[in-house]
Design an enzyme around this catalytic site. Structure first.
Site, PDB file in Angstrom:
ATOM      1  N   GLY A  39      25.296   8.722 -27.984  1.00 38.85           N
ATOM      2  CA  GLY A  39      25.395   8.102 -26.696  1.00 38.85           C
ATOM      3  C   GLY A  39      24.117   7.567 -26.339  1.00 38.85           C
ATOM      4  CE  LYS A  40      25.391   0.936 -26.887  1.00 37.17           C
ATOM      5  NZ  LYS A  40      24.524   0.876 -28.421  1.00 37.17           N
ATOM      6  CG  ASN A 184      22.181  -6.111 -29.558  1.00 34.92           C
ATOM      7  OD1 ASN A 184      22.913  -6.966 -29.181  1.00 34.92           O
ATOM      8  ND2 ASN A 184      22.556  -4.894 -30.242  1.00 34.92           N
ATOM      9  CB  THR A 220      16.132  -6.174 -29.322  1.00 37.97           C
ATOM     10  OG1 THR A 220      17.438  -5.659 -29.016  1.00 37.97           O
ATOM     11  CG2 THR A 220      15.261  -5.417 -28.286  1.00 37.97           C
ATOM     12  CG  LEU A 221      15.628 -11.454 -31.785  1.00 37.38           C
ATOM     13  CD1 LEU A 221      14.332 -12.807 -31.819  1.00 37.38           C
ATOM     14  CD2 LEU A 221      17.017 -12.326 -31.508  1.00 37.38           C
ATOM     15  N   GLY A 225      12.300  -8.687 -34.626  1.00 38.91           N
ATOM     16  CA  GLY A 225      11.363  -8.393 -33.441  1.00 38.91           C
ATOM     17  C   GLY A 225      12.147  -8.717 -32.074  1.00 38.91           C
ATOM     18  CG  ASP A 254      20.511   4.099 -27.957  1.00 41.67           C
ATOM     19  OD1 ASP A 254      20.839   3.149 -27.208  1.00 41.67           O
ATOM     20  OD2 ASP A 254      21.339   4.364 -28.768  1.00 41.67           O
TER      21      ASP A 254
END
Length: 304
Positions: A39-40, A184, A220-221, A225, A254
């Protein structure tokens, strides 16, 4: 001591590992499976506690076997779960996670008890939110409840982080309540209606998001990065180079959000905070599982 409060869901993660992720109608023979806490919001709370912050988790779980799993991990890592409601009416949620041989995943989450979180539940936990220096949440809990909690945090000058996962439409009047927006690349693509795959795309996407009233955007990649932008500056922060060691990327986002919350609580500058979050995320990909793979502060400091 500064606190972090996190609103989100706990589910039991049922993770299945195989060469590939099956397509519709296909059956494959997997290699192994793992059942653990997920769960996040819960993962983020575990990540933050292990990374060294006093962390409160706000959620709802069932009075069942999976609920017991939640309490066990919080006891082990020191997450304060005094504001996690134990419901007799609902069962604890679960997530089915399929992982291929590259560590990539596909996930189906059923929130269970946490899907029944209400504004009244937030009122009962509001003192925790008001007294924290960072409030972090996602979009797995019911949206109106998430919005309500963000309003309480902002009215009391608490710094807010919204990790918009899973991506879904957000009311426009909520954007100004967000201090840090942390999608993301897939989630960012959803909010800007074009594919975000690299630093250049992230730059374009963040400009679009800032126009909606969000104060700081961090996209976020993955192994490329993270990209940061606000109205004053923007920059890219490299990921850790872990190519050989990555076994499971589930929960890396997370870990990033939990690490970011800890670094901001410690009043690190934004570049150092993202570096801290990147290391927290990177370390989590070197172990199997989500909550169980979160890094200890000693491991993070070691790489800093």
């Amino acid at each position: 001591m500064k606190n972090i409060s996190i609103l989100g869901i706990f589910v039991a993660d049922l993770v299945f590992f195989g060469e590939t992720i099956p397509i519709t109608g296909e059956t494959i023979l997997g290699k192994k499976y793992d059942i653990g806490p997920g769960g996040k919001g819960s993962n983020q709370a575990v990540a933050a506690a292990k990374a060294g912050a006093k962390t409160f988790f706000i959620s709802k779980i069932g009075d069942d076997q999976f609920g017991t799993m939640a309490k066990k991990i919080y006891d082990e890592v020191g997450v304060d779960y005094s504001k996690v409601i134990i419901s007799k009416e609902h069962s604890t949620g679960a997530a089915g996670i399929l992982v291929n041989n590259k560590g990539q995943n596909a996930i189906n989450v059923v929130p269970g008890a946490a899907g029944a979180l209400t504004a009244e539940d937030i009122d009962a936990a509001s003192n925790i939110i008001i007294e924290s220096s960072i409030f972090l949440t996602q979009l797995e809990a019911p949206k109106d409840t998430v919005y309500y909690a963000l309003k309480i945090a902002k009215e009391n000058n608490v710094t807010t982080i919204l990790n918009p996962a899973p991506a879904s439409k957000i009311d426009e009047n909520i954007f100004p309540l967000i201090d840090y927006f942390t999608p993301n690349e897939i989630e960012a693509s959803f909010y800007v209606n074009f594919k975000v795959e690299n630093e250049e795309d992230a730059k374009k996407a963040s400009q679009q998001l800032l126009k909606q009233g969000i104060k700081n955007v961090i996209i976020t990649l993955g192994d490329k990065g993270a990209f940061f932008a606000n109205n004053k500056e923007n920059f890219h922060v490299k990921a850790m180079d872990l190519k050989e060691k990555v076994v499971d990327t589930t929960g890396a986002g997370d870990a990033f959000n939990g690490g970011l919350a800890v670094a901001l609580t410690e009043e690190k500058n934004i570049k150092d905070s993202i570096t801290f979050a990147n290391i927290t995320a990177g370390l989590s990909t070197t172990k199997i599982g989500t909550a169980k793979s979160m890094a200890l502060r000693s491991e993070i400091d070691n790489l800093l």
